[in-house]
Structure formats: C-alpha cells, structure tokens
Design a protein around this motif. Structure first.
Motif, short mmCIF file in Angstrom:
data_model
loop_
_atom_site.label_atom_id
_atom_site.label_comp_id
_atom_site.label_asym_id
_atom_site.label_seq_id
_atom_site.Cartn_x
_atom_site.Cartn_y
_atom_site.Cartn_z
N LYS A 23 0.83 -1.21 0.00
CA LYS A 23 0.00 0.00 0.00
C LYS A 23 0.86 1.26 0.00
O LYS A 23 0.56 2.22 -0.70
N GLU A 24 1.92 1.24 0.78
CA GLU A 24 2.83 2.39 0.84
C GLU A 24 3.55 2.57 -0.49
O GLU A 24 3.73 3.69 -0.97
N ALA A 25 3.96 1.48 -1.11
CA ALA A 25 4.72 1.55 -2.37
C ALA A 25 3.92 2.18 -3.50
O ALA A 25 4.48 2.87 -4.34
N VAL A 26 2.61 1.92 -3.54
CA VAL A 26 1.79 2.46 -4.64
C VAL A 26 0.91 3.62 -4.18
O VAL A 26 0.09 4.11 -4.94
N ASP A 27 1.08 4.07 -2.93
CA ASP A 27 0.32 5.18 -2.37
C ASP A 27 -1.19 4.92 -2.44
O ASP A 27 -1.96 5.73 -2.93
N TRP A 55 -14.08 0.86 -14.74
CA TRP A 55 -12.79 0.20 -14.71
C TRP A 55 -13.01 -1.27 -14.43
O TRP A 55 -13.72 -1.63 -13.49
N CYS A 56 -12.39 -2.13 -15.20
CA CYS A 56 -12.39 -3.56 -14.95
C CYS A 56 -11.03 -3.90 -14.33
O CYS A 56 -10.00 -3.76 -14.98
N LEU A 57 -11.04 -4.32 -13.08
CA LEU A 57 -9.81 -4.50 -12.32
C LEU A 57 -9.46 -5.96 -12.10
O LEU A 57 -8.97 -6.34 -11.05
N LYS A 58 -9.69 -6.80 -13.09
CA LYS A 58 -9.41 -8.22 -12.94
C LYS A 58 -7.92 -8.52 -12.82
O LYS A 58 -7.52 -9.47 -12.18
N GLU A 59 -7.10 -7.72 -13.43
CA GLU A 59 -5.65 -7.94 -13.42
C GLU A 59 -4.98 -6.95 -12.46
O GLU A 59 -5.40 -5.81 -12.33
N PRO A 60 -3.91 -7.35 -11.79
CA PRO A 60 -3.21 -6.45 -10.88
C PRO A 60 -2.73 -5.17 -11.56
O PRO A 60 -2.73 -4.10 -10.96
N ASP A 65 -3.06 0.79 -12.30
CA ASP A 65 -3.41 1.94 -13.14
C ASP A 65 -4.55 2.73 -12.52
O ASP A 65 -4.55 3.96 -12.53
N PHE A 66 -5.54 2.02 -11.97
CA PHE A 66 -6.68 2.68 -11.34
C PHE A 66 -6.22 3.51 -10.14
O PHE A 66 -6.59 4.68 -10.00
N ILE A 67 -5.41 2.93 -9.28
CA ILE A 67 -4.91 3.66 -8.12
C ILE A 67 -4.09 4.87 -8.56
O ILE A 67 -4.27 5.98 -8.05
N ARG A 68 -3.24 4.66 -9.53
CA ARG A 68 -2.38 5.77 -10.02
C ARG A 68 -3.17 6.88 -10.68
O ARG A 68 -2.99 8.05 -10.37
N ASP A 69 -4.10 6.53 -11.58
CA ASP A 69 -4.79 7.53 -12.38
C ASP A 69 -6.00 8.15 -11.69
O ASP A 69 -6.16 9.36 -11.68
N GLU A 70 -6.85 7.33 -11.13
CA GLU A 70 -8.10 7.84 -10.57
C GLU A 70 -7.95 8.37 -9.15
O GLU A 70 -8.61 9.31 -8.78
N CYS A 71 -7.13 7.75 -8.38
CA CYS A 71 -7.07 8.09 -6.96
C CYS A 71 -6.01 9.15 -6.66
O CYS A 71 -6.06 9.76 -5.61
N GLN A 72 -5.05 9.32 -7.52
CA GLN A 72 -4.00 10.30 -7.27
C GLN A 72 -4.25 11.62 -7.98
O GLN A 72 -3.53 12.55 -7.81
N GLY A 73 -5.31 11.66 -8.76
CA GLY A 73 -5.64 12.90 -9.45
C GLY A 73 -4.90 13.01 -10.69
O GLY A 73 -4.52 13.68 -11.44
#
Length: 73
Positions: A23-27, A55-60, A65-73
């Motif tokens: 969690k820390e590594a990918v914020d 978003w289809c999050l079946k693959e890690p 990408d979802f965490i990076r793009d959507e959650c980090q702004g």
C-alpha cells in the motif's frame, strides 16, 4: 543463531505487514488493494463517481493503473 534454514511464521501479521508495504509503495490511500484481495465482486468492476467511466480491475496491472490515475488525481 540458526542452521541457515529460516522459516517465517506468523501468518496474519506477516501478511498484514506485506500489505502495508505494498500500500505504501503504490500510495493506496483508499485501501483499494485490500478491497481487491478480499472483498471485490467477481467482476472486479468499479465506476467513477460520475458513473461515466468503468474500470475492470481483474488484473493487478489494471488495479495499479486505477490507483495511479483515478485516486491520485
């Protein structure tokens, strides 16, 4: 000391520590990794707040990408 064969025991605490490092590594501010591992629906789909993007999050990689793009702004 030991004979060179080390076994990590602890189960849940070790898993929790590894999850914290990831969690820390990918914020992952919103704990999506835990959701993905334990609670996600079988389709692994999430929608943006405005429900315009799915978003289809079946693959890690998709989760990352979802965490990076959507959650980090």
């Amino acid at each position: 000391m030991g004979d060179g064969h080390f076994v990590f025991e602890g189960g849940a605490p070790l898993l929790a520590a590894l999850l914290d490092v990831l969690k820390e590594a990918v914020d992952d501010q919103y704990d999506y990794i835990s959701w993905w591992l334990y609670d996600a629906a079988p389709d692994y789909e999430v929608w943006t707040d405005d429900e315009k993007t799915k978003w289809c999050l079946k693959e890690p990689e998709a989760l990352y990408d979802f965490i990076r793009d959507e959650c980090q702004g």
